[in-house]
Design a protein around this motif. Structure first.
Motif, mmCIF file in Angstrom:
data_model
loop_
_atom_site.group_PDB
_atom_site.id
_atom_site.type_symbol
_atom_site.label_atom_id
_atom_site.label_comp_id
_atom_site.label_asym_id
_atom_site.label_seq_id
_atom_site.Cartn_x
_atom_site.Cartn_y
_atom_site.Cartn_z
ATOM 1 N N ASP A 1 0.777 -1.700 -0.029
ATOM 2 C CA ASP A 1 0.199 -0.345 0.250
ATOM 3 C C ASP A 1 0.835 1.095 0.075
ATOM 4 O OD1 ASP A 1 -1.962 2.131 0.229
ATOM 5 O OD2 ASP A 1 -2.960 0.889 1.798
ATOM 6 N N PRO A 2 0.851 2.144 -1.614
ATOM 7 C CA PRO A 2 2.040 3.284 -1.376
ATOM 8 C C PRO A 2 1.432 4.329 -0.232
ATOM 9 C CG PRO A 2 1.039 2.807 -3.113
ATOM 10 C CD PRO A 2 -0.033 2.130 -2.189
ATOM 11 N N PRO B 1 0.538 -3.848 -8.538
ATOM 12 C CA PRO B 1 -0.806 -4.757 -9.462
ATOM 13 C C PRO B 1 -1.684 -3.923 -10.102
ATOM 14 C CG PRO B 1 -1.980 -3.759 -7.196
ATOM 15 C CD PRO B 1 -0.452 -2.906 -7.726
ATOM 16 N N GLU B 2 -1.384 -3.024 -11.228
ATOM 17 C CA GLU B 2 -2.847 -2.007 -11.842
ATOM 18 C C GLU B 2 -1.794 -2.698 -13.172
ATOM 19 O OE1 GLU B 2 -5.052 0.924 -11.189
ATOM 20 O OE2 GLU B 2 -5.670 0.677 -9.354
ATOM 21 N N VAL B 3 0.280 -2.910 -12.861
ATOM 22 C CA VAL B 3 0.179 -3.164 -14.812
ATOM 23 C C VAL B 3 1.543 -4.069 -14.106
ATOM 24 C CG1 VAL B 3 -0.242 -0.086 -15.479
ATOM 25 C CG2 VAL B 3 2.190 -1.130 -13.308
ATOM 26 N N GLY B 4 0.737 -4.704 -14.356
ATOM 27 C CA GLY B 4 0.999 -6.300 -14.207
ATOM 28 C C GLY B 4 2.827 -6.030 -13.490
ATOM 29 N N HIS B 5 2.525 -5.703 -12.555
ATOM 30 C CA HIS B 5 3.306 -5.602 -10.970
ATOM 31 C C HIS B 5 4.583 -4.886 -12.059
ATOM 32 C CE1 HIS B 5 1.184 -8.017 -8.205
ATOM 33 N NE2 HIS B 5 0.423 -8.325 -9.204
ATOM 34 N N ASP B 6 4.720 -3.468 -12.907
ATOM 35 C CA ASP B 6 5.391 -3.416 -13.255
ATOM 36 C C ASP B 6 6.301 -2.411 -12.029
ATOM 37 O OD1 ASP B 6 6.190 -4.437 -15.033
ATOM 38 O OD2 ASP B 6 4.778 -2.622 -17.080
ATOM 39 N N LEU B 7 7.062 -1.218 -11.775
ATOM 40 C CA LEU B 7 7.574 -0.721 -10.998
ATOM 41 C C LEU B 7 6.957 0.456 -11.281
ATOM 42 C CD1 LEU B 7 11.093 -1.841 -10.108
ATOM 43 C CD2 LEU B 7 8.962 -2.148 -8.308
ATOM 44 N N ARG B 8 6.309 1.519 -10.348
ATOM 45 C CA ARG B 8 5.824 2.951 -10.130
ATOM 46 C C ARG B 8 6.614 3.630 -9.214
ATOM 47 N NH1 ARG B 8 5.704 1.111 -15.453
ATOM 48 N NH2 ARG B 8 3.641 1.284 -16.065
ATOM 49 N N VAL B 9 6.657 4.964 -9.479
ATOM 50 C CA VAL B 9 6.449 6.331 -8.407
ATOM 51 C C VAL B 9 5.320 6.433 -8.029
ATOM 52 C CG1 VAL B 9 7.838 7.446 -7.132
ATOM 53 C CG2 VAL B 9 9.070 6.153 -9.442
#
Length: 615
Positions: free
Chosen positions: A434-435, A510-518
């Motif tokens: 959870d960010p 999880p909304e973009v295939g578990h790619d990393l986001r900031v």
């Protein structure tokens, strides 16, 4: 000045390449070789880069310029001879003339643009201070003050109420105070009083701060402050909470030092409120005030004892005449008594200024966060007073309440000793996907540094923390981008909606295939996520400089000072670092380095103070 001497000054760190190029340009415009002009122009450029608005010629005249190791090098000419020689050139003029360099009657040499920023700001502030007062219904004000500022049992003056009166009686007001003195609560009440004067009519109020982080904190504080106000519902609803950065408010123009709003296209505001004003530099403050309608109120909030802006100027300190106490005028004291019943003594000191600005500057003196038994409060007061021995003694005998002292570990032991704290503070980090929770965890603890480079600098400590967390299996910091990496934005990007001072965290989405986001905290409870490669300039932020920490607060702070003295180590830096902590601060330092820092005040050359207090 020959090329050998110039190269020596650059090699020894006295001048930068930019300083030399500028000096060459000025001497070329002046028609040829002129050692006195070259040195003056180079030093004006150099001093501006160090945060000064101008070069005070007497401060360097007849003296050797020391290099970064304290070794003497070039000797500057005597002041009278130096000034006469540069005034004979076409590139140096007097105030009001259009020349690249301006020399005023107090031997201050300016880049023309900075002289203009200062002169315009001083003139507009003095117009507000000395101009006509706003129309005030004193009976409505008296009723509002009684309701919003109930009598205090201590018998001490309610400085928040005094600040409210100053803001209502004048078109310009500064409310200064340390953390926890209630600046935001006071401004919410001031807005309510202004709205009551207009019977909640159309009053255009703007809230702004120098960074995105500071604007977000102002917005959150205003939302909380207005909830508890004892005022009619229509007044409460009319109090704004939306805050913007000053740059966004003025409207940036890409690749330009100018803004959309300016003297020819002013902001449509009746009341302009700027929080964290100590962070606002001379150029930006001048442009903001130029963009205000002449009749608009301007209220600055900040802490005059904090560090000055990163760019040139110490605007809030100059306006407050930091380091000096001034009493109020008899007229203001009478007005205050009429509407509040408060009977204050004139105060001040022998030789006190009679300038009208003294009635516009209010220092909040009671901290609701750091009481009489607070170690943080006591140490910060000792630091402000320049009493380093008392500050160290308080920390050494604090029994670990809310501030502790530790001698800086030897370099070879620094990582070992830091490991204990990092593993304790990041015991469950990141611990969740959870960010919001991870961002909240990052606000609980931060390492603050005085310098960027060196074994006790930001760069080395961020690498050290990453290594400790990686070895403990908490992050995979062998990569540039990894889940749990905290990121500090260092440049505004209005297209992406992220700003200098914003802190985000890298996590799998999880909304973009578990790619990393900031992920960044957005307005309210919302989140903003960006691909790492889209970020503007940024850096890892387990550790940050004290300068970058302005506008932020953390539950716990570890402040690590370098093992030798640097000019950047000042009383204001120590005070700012200590007061970033809400609950506890630990200082690692060498005692004589700490004492040297507390003894050194930030001094930035400018004529703004004189223009306001001696005009």
């Amino acid at each position: 000045m020959n090329h050998e001497a110039i190269n020596s000054l650059v090699e020894k760190g006295i001048l930068s390449d930019l300083d030399v190029y500028f000096a060459d340009f000025m001497t070329g415009l002046a028609g040829g070789d002129n050692p006195e002009l070259f040195l003056a122009a180079a030093l004006v450029s150099n001093f501006r880069g160090k945060g000064h608005v101008c070069l005070e010629i007497p401060s360097v005249a007849g003296r050797s310029l020391p290099d970064e190791n304290g070794q003497e090098t070039v000797v500057c000419p005597e002041a009278d001879v130096w000034q006469k020689k540069i005034m004979r050139t076409p590139v140096v003029g007097r105030p009001g003339e259009r020349c690249p360099l301006i020399l005023d009657d107090r031997s201050r040499l300016y880049l023309y643009r900075y002289w203009q920023y200062q002169e315009t700001l001083a003139r507009l502030l003095n117009n507000r201070i000395r101009g006509g007062r706003p129309d005030i219904d004193r009976e409505i004000l008296k009723q509002g003050l009684t309701r919003l500022f109930p009598a205090v049992a201590s018998g001490e003056p309610d400085w928040q109420k005094v600040a409210a009166c100053a803001a209502l009686f004048h078109r310009f007001c500064v409310i200064s105070g340390g953390p926890g003195t209630g600046k935001t609560t006071t401004i919410a009440k001031i807005i309510a009083l202004i709205l009551q004067q207009e019977k909640a009519g159309e009053v255009r109020i703007a809230l702004a701060a120098p960074t995105g982080k500071a604007a977000s904190r102002l917005q959150a504080s205003m939302k909380n402050a207005k909830k508890s106000l004892d005022c009619p519902d229509d007044i409460r609803e009319a109090i704004p909470v939306e805050a913007a950065t000053i740059h966004r408010l003025l409207g940036t123009i890409p690749d330009s030092p100018y803004f959309f709003h300016n003297p020819g296209r002013p902001l449509r505001v009746d009341v302009m409120i700027v929080d964290e004003a100590s962070m606002v530099d001379m150029a930006l403050m001048s442009k903001l005030v130029q963009a205000l309608p002449a009749e608009a109120r301007l209220i600055l909030l900040g802490d005059r004892d904090q560090l000055s802006s990163v760019e040139a100027g110490a605007v809030l300190g100059d306006i407050c005449d930091s380091g000096h106490a001034h009493g109020f005028s008899a007229g203001f004291l009478e007005d205050l008594y009429t509407v509040t019943g408060l009977k204050l003594e004139p105060g001040g000191q022998e030789g006190d200024s009679s300038a009208p600005v003294r009635d516009c500057v209010i220092q909040l003196q009671r901290s609701y966060r750091f009481g009489d038994d607070s170690g943080i409060g006591a140490v910060s007061r000792a630091v402000n007073a320049g009493d380093s021995e008392k500050a160290v003694s308080l920390m050494k005998h604090s029994s670990g309440r809310d501030i502790t002292w530790r001698r800086l570990p030897r370099r070879e032991h620094l990582a070992r000793d830091l490991r204990q704290i990092i593993l304790r503070e990041f015991d469950e980090y990141p611990g969740t996907e959870d960010p919001r929770e991870v961002l909240q965890k990052l606000e609980r603890f931060r390492i603050l540094c005085a310098v960027r480079e060196g074994p006790c600098g930001v760069s080395a400590l961020n690498l050290m923390v990453e290594r400790i967390l990686r070895d403990a299996g908490k992050v995979d910091s062998g990569k540039t981008w990894y889940a749990g990496r905290p990121v500090l934005i260092t440049r505004n990007d209005y297209t992406l909606g992220v700003f200098n001072g914003d802190v985000g965290v890298v996590l799998e989405d999880p909304e973009v295939g578990h790619d990393l986001r900031v992920f960044f905290q957005g307005a309210g409870d919302s989140l903003k996520s960006l691909h790492p490669l889209r970020l503007p300039e940024h850096e890892t932020v387990f550790a940050m400089t004290v300068h970058k920490s302005q506008g932020s607060e953390f539950d716990r702070v570890l402040m690590i000072l370098p093992d030798r003295d640097y000019p950047v180590l000042t009383r204001e830096l120590i005070y700012t670092g200590v007061t970033r902590a809400r609950k506890h601060v630990e200082i690692w330092a060498v005692e004589d380095v700490f004492q040297s820092a507390v003894a050194r005040r930030t001094q930035r050359a400018s004529g703004l103070r004189d223009a306001l207090w001696e005009a």
